[in-house]
Design a protein around this motif. Sequence first.
Motif, PDB file in Angstrom:
ATOM      1  N   VAL A   1       0.854  -1.187   0.000  1.00  0.00           N
ATOM      2  CA  VAL A   1       0.000   0.000   0.000  1.00  0.00           C
ATOM      3  C   VAL A   1       0.889   1.235   0.000  1.00  0.00           C
ATOM      4  O   VAL A   1       2.055   1.186   0.410  1.00  0.00           O
ATOM      5  CB  VAL A   1      -0.937   0.014   1.229  1.00  0.00           C
ATOM      6  N   GLU A   2       0.335   2.342  -0.472  1.00  0.00           N
ATOM      7  CA  GLU A   2       1.071   3.608  -0.513  1.00  0.00           C
ATOM      8  C   GLU A   2       0.689   4.433   0.714  1.00  0.00           C
ATOM      9  O   GLU A   2      -0.490   4.714   0.936  1.00  0.00           O
ATOM     10  CB  GLU A   2       0.736   4.373  -1.794  1.00  0.00           C
ATOM     11  N   ILE A   3       1.710   4.816   1.512  1.00  0.00           N
ATOM     12  CA  ILE A   3       1.435   5.559   2.744  1.00  0.00           C
ATOM     13  C   ILE A   3       2.215   6.876   2.758  1.00  0.00           C
ATOM     14  O   ILE A   3       3.324   6.964   2.241  1.00  0.00           O
ATOM     15  CB  ILE A   3       1.790   4.729   3.991  1.00  0.00           C
ATOM     16  N   LEU A   4       1.608   7.872   3.373  1.00  0.00           N
ATOM     17  CA  LEU A   4       2.220   9.200   3.425  1.00  0.00           C
ATOM     18  C   LEU A   4       3.379   9.251   4.418  1.00  0.00           C
ATOM     19  O   LEU A   4       4.388   9.913   4.170  1.00  0.00           O
ATOM     20  CB  LEU A   4       1.152  10.232   3.814  1.00  0.00           C
ATOM     21  N   LYS A   5       3.246   8.565   5.531  1.00  0.00           N
ATOM     22  CA  LYS A   5       4.280   8.655   6.567  1.00  0.00           C
ATOM     23  C   LYS A   5       4.524   7.297   7.213  1.00  0.00           C
ATOM     24  O   LYS A   5       3.626   6.466   7.322  1.00  0.00           O
ATOM     25  CB  LYS A   5       3.898   9.692   7.627  1.00  0.00           C
ATOM     26  N   ILE A   6       5.760   7.112   7.636  1.00  0.00           N
ATOM     27  CA  ILE A   6       6.182   5.874   8.297  1.00  0.00           C
ATOM     28  C   ILE A   6       6.021   6.060   9.802  1.00  0.00           C
ATOM     29  O   ILE A   6       6.579   6.996  10.382  1.00  0.00           O
ATOM     30  CB  ILE A   6       7.650   5.546   7.957  1.00  0.00           C
ATOM     31  N   GLN A   7       5.292   5.157  10.434  1.00  0.00           N
ATOM     32  CA  GLN A   7       5.029   5.313  11.868  1.00  0.00           C
ATOM     33  C   GLN A   7       6.075   4.638  12.749  1.00  0.00           C
ATOM     34  O   GLN A   7       6.338   5.083  13.861  1.00  0.00           O
ATOM     35  CB  GLN A   7       3.651   4.724  12.206  1.00  0.00           C
ATOM     36  N   SER A   8       6.654   3.546  12.278  1.00  0.00           N
ATOM     37  CA  SER A   8       7.507   2.729  13.149  1.00  0.00           C
ATOM     38  C   SER A   8       8.985   3.046  12.959  1.00  0.00           C
ATOM     39  O   SER A   8       9.400   3.593  11.937  1.00  0.00           O
ATOM     40  CB  SER A   8       7.262   1.243  12.871  1.00  0.00           C
ATOM     41  N   LYS A   9       9.773   2.692  13.967  1.00  0.00           N
ATOM     42  CA  LYS A   9      11.238   2.727  13.918  1.00  0.00           C
ATOM     43  C   LYS A   9      11.771   4.082  13.447  1.00  0.00           C
ATOM     44  O   LYS A   9      12.410   4.203  12.397  1.00  0.00           O
ATOM     45  CB  LYS A   9      11.757   1.599  13.027  1.00  0.00           C
ATOM     46  N   ALA A  10      11.504   5.093  14.249  1.00  0.00           N
ATOM     47  CA  ALA A  10      11.964   6.449  13.924  1.00  0.00           C
ATOM     48  C   ALA A  10      13.486   6.509  13.861  1.00  0.00           C
ATOM     49  O   ALA A  10      14.189   5.825  14.607  1.00  0.00           O
ATOM     50  CB  ALA A  10      11.443   7.432  14.976  1.00  0.00           C
ATOM     51  N   LEU A  11      13.995   7.339  12.970  1.00  0.00           N
ATOM     52  CA  LEU A  11      15.438   7.546  12.848  1.00  0.00           C
ATOM     53  C   LEU A  11      15.931   8.381  14.031  1.00  0.00           C
ATOM     54  O   LEU A  11      15.377   9.443  14.327  1.00  0.00           O
ATOM     55  CB  LEU A  11      15.762   8.278  11.542  1.00  0.00           C
ATOM     56  N   GLN A  12      16.973   7.915  14.691  1.00  0.00           N
ATOM     57  CA  GLN A  12      17.528   8.667  15.817  1.00  0.00           C
ATOM     58  C   GLN A  12      18.323   9.862  15.293  1.00  0.00           C
ATOM     59  O   GLN A  12      19.164   9.727  14.415  1.00  0.00           O
ATOM     60  CB  GLN A  12      18.428   7.755  16.646  1.00  0.00           C
ATOM     61  N   TRP A  13      18.041  11.030  15.864  1.00  0.00           N
ATOM     62  CA  TRP A  13      18.698  12.265  15.423  1.00  0.00           C
ATOM     63  C   TRP A  13      19.257  12.965  16.660  1.00  0.00           C
ATOM     64  O   TRP A  13      18.509  13.453  17.506  1.00  0.00           O
ATOM     65  CB  TRP A  13      17.690  13.158  14.705  1.00  0.00           C
ATOM     66  N   TYR A  14      20.591  12.995  16.764  1.00  0.00           N
ATOM     67  CA  TYR A  14      21.239  13.652  17.904  1.00  0.00           C
ATOM     68  C   TYR A  14      21.198  15.167  17.733  1.00  0.00           C
ATOM     69  O   TYR A  14      21.554  15.697  16.676  1.00  0.00           O
ATOM     70  CB  TYR A  14      22.695  13.204  18.030  1.00  0.00           C
TER      71      TYR A  14
END
Length: 528
Positions: A337-350
């Motif tokens: 399916v085509e989704i606008l945003k990814i909900q899981s496993k956020a990228l860690q940003w220091y």
Amino acid sequence: MKKLLLVLSSLIVTSSASTVVISCGDKVVEKQNIESVERFLNAIIHSKKDDQNPWTNEALEIELVNQKIDVTGGITVNASDVIEEGVTTNKQQSIELIGNGNSKNNYKYSGSITLIYNFGGNKPAPKKKITKQELETTVAGLQNFLDTIYYKSESVVRNTFVANAKIPGTPAEGVAFNKIKVEILKANKALEPQFTYFKITGMIGIKNNDSDYYEFNSDVTDEDKTFSCTGTIVDPIIIENDVLTESKEAINKWIKDRNFNDFNDFKNQLLTQQQNVLGNKAILIDTISNLQISDSTANMNSIYWTNEVSVILKAESGYEFSQEIIEQKLNEIKTSVEILKIQSKALQWYVLTENNNNKHIEPQFIQFSANNNTSKVQKNYLSNKKITQDWNVETIKEQQKAFVESLAIFTGDDKDEKINKFINSEYFRNSTSFNYGSTTSESLFKVDEVLFFDKNQDNLNENLESVLGQTKSLSGFVDSSQAMTRSTIKNTQNTSYYVVFLTKGNDDLYTAANRTLNVLLQQITVVD
């Protein structure tokens, strides 16, 4: 008389909790108090091979000698003839042990001690009481179970509900069917599939062989133990593969015509609309699973991510899938399916924070884990869109050092040493350059600003769609989307956001990347 007083004055007896000291002239003899070996005496008393009978004086005195506690005559045993009920054992016996040591013998111990010999086997644990409330819960749980399950035949019902069988549902611990009767009621031939109802009545009892562990509370009556519940027998209709295929194709067609905000949006919509989507009352959705994010270069210009999913179908009550469907697991659909945003496993940003609270929110500190598929897909997207690239392998340390130096965090004569230590830390371990120091002549997307979207803001999805791939002034982006920028964001400590990167053109307008990322900001204090 003087001679007697002289003898008495030379004999002084001193006692304590552990020893008795007897002075006789120049010779001092210490007799240890028998209490000091209490642990050993207890161990000997409770090591009796015949643990069903009490000790006799003679037997215990011999055992103490055999165990080398003292020699014969050193300890006198007074074992009580009165046997009482023990606290944790069936019986107990009081035993007094007297040490016979003094200045006139070689026995080891003086004083006395009384010990308790526990024997006759351990007492059984008290029986667990089964209350009225537990019986009510048991009957209610049985009926609830029968309301949610259908039996295939009368014989299955009669073989299931028998005396001493486990009670389905939420039974109290230790109970079973005591007396039970199965009565088949009339079938409802007007329904398809055909339903036949049955009733079970009887009395709840204690499981066979469990009467030593459970008993009913004193206020429980026979009436409290009785039950009457109804269930359903269904002669199932078989669903063949061609019928199932139609429903699977219907799901794929429904998916193809739609885009979704995220996986949960897809899942909720499909579950809510399943009756219309499937077009068959005999087939339902069992589970919907989020498999992984995937992508291809052909899809890079889309604002949507590709989310692979699994949908498993099940038969409605009264229906069954054919053996072919079950054996080949044909009731599962794997699609995307085509989704606008990814909900899981956020990228860690220091987020590097100085003591003066000056924050450095630089994309070069985003961590792309090589072991995380979602992270790899997002990195591939950024690389393909020329938003980032790996650090130059040949000059990686020089490139990273120049980048850190440009932040003006470290100062002083030891600045180089501080920078070198920092670039070898975890903060660069899974990072990319985001085109810092690139000399390529190709057109690169330089991240000049970042839009941060609160995940709980109103109209989040509409606001994201309104900025992706668009060109506006910075204020135009902010005003129309409720987004924050690096200079206006406040909460950067362990907080997750959706972000969109912006690059600045020659006309002071900004162009937004065509996709949003899911990031987790983690504030790190950096000390010069």
